[in-house]
Design an enzyme around this catalytic site. Structure first.
Site, PDB file in Angstrom:
ATOM      1  CG  ASP A 246      -1.987  -1.099   1.046  1.00  0.00           C
ATOM      2  OD1 ASP A 246      -3.116  -0.368   0.577  1.00  0.00           O
ATOM      3  OD2 ASP A 246      -1.726  -1.969   1.331  1.00  0.00           O
ATOM      4  CG  ASN A 256       0.826  -5.595   1.850  1.00  0.00           C
ATOM      5  OD1 ASN A 256       0.000  -4.943   1.007  1.00  0.00           O
ATOM      6  ND2 ASN A 256       0.828  -6.832   1.886  1.00  0.00           N
TER       7      ASN A 256
END
EC number: 5.3.1.23
Length: 358
Positions: A246, A256
């Site tokens: 992310d 993440n």
């Protein structure tokens, strides 16, 4: 490989047509396939916040389309519409604070708006930019799929047993997927024996979404409890852990889905290679390290309620959505610009200095 990947594509989560954004509701998959139609920036922001759409690239794409919807409404109101549109963009930005693709996409939309010439239609320019963001993500995923499969072949030419976490497929992106895109490409090349998918609590993206995507494409998949991951590495011959991201910082730290960090620690202990797959739009070169990332937390009721019943009146919950995996636990970061093995600040800077795709 590109043609084979295109032929194998069966799932999409985002559709822009008839001046509206359609999103596949990922909260009810795999039991129902429900599409929602959005015509306002506020509606798109709420869809992102409530996880109708999720996955960093898909969030960014949706936000770009949300900006188009906001611009259409504000321009129709007349007068000085730009400040009102900026409010819409801020609303979209606030919907998921960790996913850097969200801010990247909105900044691209702002930049495009600033380049609109006198006499040109800003709405046409913004819509074209949002479509370009969507298509470029799809193209990036195709490139990353091939690069990641090549990396697997280069390091280990035999059949692979892969562990993955959360959902990083077509549902999380503009098409094909990041980590799942690599797994798809490796499967098409005959390199995948089996994929183990973490269930990924508390939203169960692995069991609801990843297992569904892989099974739909005939890729052998076994679902496992998150807490079984280290045991799998020890007993089932896991050769790669492949995940998405992310946000990736300038030194190669990776934010993440919660649970990724412990996978990396276990992989290091067991000698299992750890690959992160994400487009360059996920890389935030303005953020020095993962220590600077704001980790989103969700409602504790996601943990405290079981079968609709609260587990205990005095029990509190800690429910972070993401964690940060330090760069020194990562073997490779795969982007559409190329691959960084053993990432650090210098290697990340070299990757991001490239002006063209790999």
């Amino acid at each position: 490989m590109r043609d084979r990947l295109l032929a194998a594509e069966k799932v999409k989560a985002i559709d822009w047509r008839d001046d509206a954004l359609y999103l596949l509701d990922q909260r009810v998959l795999p039991f129902e396939e429900v599409w929602h139609r959005y015509t306002t920036a506020e509606g798109v922001a709420e869809a992102i916040r409530t996880m109708v759409v999720r996955g960093a690239p898909a969030i960014g794409i949706s936000a770009a389309y949300g900006a188009v919807l906001g611009a259409r409404a504000r321009i129709a109101e007349g007068g000085d519409w730009y400040p009102a549109l900026e409010e819409d963009m801020q609303l979209l930005a606030d919907s998921r604070p960790t996913a850097v693709n969200l801010f990247w996409a909105l900044n691209r939309m702002r930049d495009r708006l600033m380049r609109v010439k006198d006499g040109d239609d800003p709405l046409v320019a913004l819509e074209a930019e949002s479509v370009a963001i969507h298509l470029s993500d799809r193209e990036a995923n195709l490139t990353m799929a091939q690069l990641g499969a090549d990396l697997i072949r280069r390091h280990q030419g035999n059949l692979q047993t892969v562990l993955t976490h959360c959902n990083t497929g077509a549902l999380a992106t503009g098409g094909f997927g990041t980590a799942l895109g690599v797994i798809r490409a490796a499967h098409l090349e005959g390199m995948i024996e089996r994929v183990y998918a973490d269930e990924t609590r508390p939203w169960l993206q692995g069991s609801r979404l990843t297992a569904w995507e892989l099974a739909n494409e005939g890729i052998p998949v076994t679902l496992n409890a998150d807490s079984a991951a280290a045991h799998l590495m020890r007993t089932k011959g896991i050769t790669w852990v492949i995940v998405g991201a992310d946000r990736i910082t300038a030194n190669g730290d990776v934010a993440n889905k919660i649970g990724t960090y412990q996978l990396a620690v276990a992989a290091m202990h067991h000698g299992v290679r750890f690959m992160v797959v994400a487009p360059s739009s996920t890389i935030d070169m303005e953020m020095a390290s993962g220590d600077d990332i704001i980790i989103e937390e969700r409602d504790g009721r996601e943990l405290l309620e079981v079968g609709g019943q609260r587990v205990g009146a005095q029990v509190e919950a800690f429910n972070p959505v993401f964690d940060v995996t330090p760069a020194d636990l990562i073997d490779a970061i795969v982007t559409e610009k190329g691959i960084v093995e053993r990432p650090d600040t210098a290697r990340m800077a070299q990757l991001m200095s490239r002006k063209h795709l790999h």
